[in-house]
Structures are given as structure tokens and as C-alpha cells.
Design a protein around this motif. Structure first.
Motif: not given
Length: 221
Positions: A77-82, A117-121, A150-161
Motif C-alpha cells: 500500500r506504500g505506507q512509510k511509517t508504522l 505529538k509531532e511524530e504521532l501526527f 489511546r491516541l495510537m488508535s485515534i490519530v493515524p489513518p490506519l489502525h491495526v489490532v
């Protein structure tokens, strides 16, 4: 005596009389939970079907096979960071089995929310663990902590559980009983059912409005 003081005295008097003589006292009846329970295979099948119906991608793997499967998926999918929490069981499995030459870089949650915060977003996605899943309501149970906020499952556009197959329960009531929440209830338990969605705008269901646009669930044996 003022009207407020009179009202106060009247209320206290009624409470006192109810205690003394049993008059005007309401004692609610204890409800008996009818806890449904079905087989593990049926729970997994219903959980998968209902989660898929709300645009969740569900995969079944064994052991830590979910790590290379996820790596292949995000690379395609071309994602660069996880983003991941390194001190959790899921984070440790991810760090130990992620190929170092991957085009998708693992980002480690560290410091405080304010400092990170800056890296998270800027992260493309995040991986978290879970307390389990619920087949009846097609939901995963999260328990955010300082290590995995909680922000880990809210902010990034992809959430893996990552959900353990043995911890997919038939109903919310069964989950509460099996997880023994009467003794150790989480302070911030969350139920997530699919990517973020809303129907506030003209009653039309929209996905990815207030959180991740994509949710991926790995059921591990």
C-alpha cells in the motif's frame, strides 16, 4: 426558614422515615444476566463476518505470522511509517520479526504525548494489542495504557489490532465475566467496531471522519 431550606428538610425527613419504617423506599430488583456462550469457531466466524460488514479487514494467522503478513500489506500500500508500543507483547513481537530492510519504517512510541505529538501526527498507521473481541457486536476491546495510549488508535489513518482467537467472546456480558471486570475493571475500556464513521451529515453513513479510515484486525492462534 427559606424555601430551599424547607425543601432540604422535607427531603431529609422522607429519607429518614424510609430508613426507619420502610415507607416510600424503593429497592431495585437485582437483574440476572442471561450470558450467552457459543463455540470458539462460531465466535470467530461471526466476529469476522460482522466486522467485515463494516469495512474492517480481518485476517487469521498463527503465532507471530501476523507480523510478516502485515509488513507485506503495508508495503504493497506504500505506507512509510508504522507506530508501535515497544514494551507490550504485540510491540515486542513486531520489533523482533519486522524485516530491517522493509520500505515501511517502525516508529517507537516514546516520551510523553506532548513530546511525541509531532511524530504521532505524521505516522501512516499504528499497531495495538487488545483485551479481545466480541462476536455479537462485532467489536474489539481496547484498554489504553501509558505505554500504549489511546491516541495510537485515534490519530493515524490506519489502525491495526491484534486479537487472540481464544479471547473472542460471544457477548459483552461474557467478556465482562471472563475478563473478571468485577475485580479488575479497566479505567478506560473501549469498544471499537470498524473504521471511524458517522451519519450526522444528512443521515448518510460516512467513514473515516473522526479517526482512522482503515481498520485491520489480525486474529492470532
Amino acid at each position: 426558614m427559606s424555601s430551599s431550606a424547607e425543601s432540604r428538610e422535607r427531603i431529609l425527613s422522607r429519607l429518614y422515615n424510609a430508613q426507619q419504617y420502610g415507607r416510600d423506599a424503593y429497592i431495585p430488583q437485582k437483574k440476572v444476566w442471561n450470558i450467552k456462550s457459543q463455540s470458539k469457531d462460531k465466535n470467530i466466524a461471526e466476529f469476522t463476518e460482522r466486522m467485515s460488514a463494516v469495512r474492517t479487514e480481518v485476517f487469521r494467522t498463527k503465532g507471530t505470522e501476523w507480523v510478516p503478513a502485515l509488513q507485506k500489506l503495508v508495503e504493497e500500500r506504500g505506507q512509510k511509517t508504522l507506530l508501535h508500543a515497544p514494551n507490550t507483547p504485540v510491540g515486542k513481537a513486531l520489533g523482533a520479526n519486522w524485516a530491517k530492510d522493509s520500505s515501511c519504517k517502525l516508529i517507537t512510541w516514546k516520551n510523553t504525548i506532548e513530546q511525541f505529538k509531532e511524530e504521532l501526527f505524521t505516522c501512516d498507521g499504528a499497531v495495538t494489542g487488545s483485551l479481545g473481541g466480541i462476536a455479537e457486536s462485532a467489536a474489539v476491546i481496547l484498554w489504553p495504557t501509558v505505554e500504549e495510549p489511546r491516541l495510537m488508535s485515534i490519530v493515524p489513518p490506519l489502525h491495526v489490532v491484534v486479537v487472540e482467537a481464544d479471547k473472542i467472546y460471544t457477548s459483552f456480558q461474557e467478556a465482562i465475566k471472563k475478563l473478571k471486570w468485577n475485580k479488575d475493571i479497566p479505567t478506560n475500556a473501549l469498544l471499537i467496531s470498524g473504521p471511524s464513521k458517522t451519519a450526522d451529515i444528512e443521515l448518510i453513513l460516512q467513514f473515516g471522519v473522526h479517526g482512522p479510515t482503515d481498520l485491520i484486525v489480525f486474529i492470532t492462534e
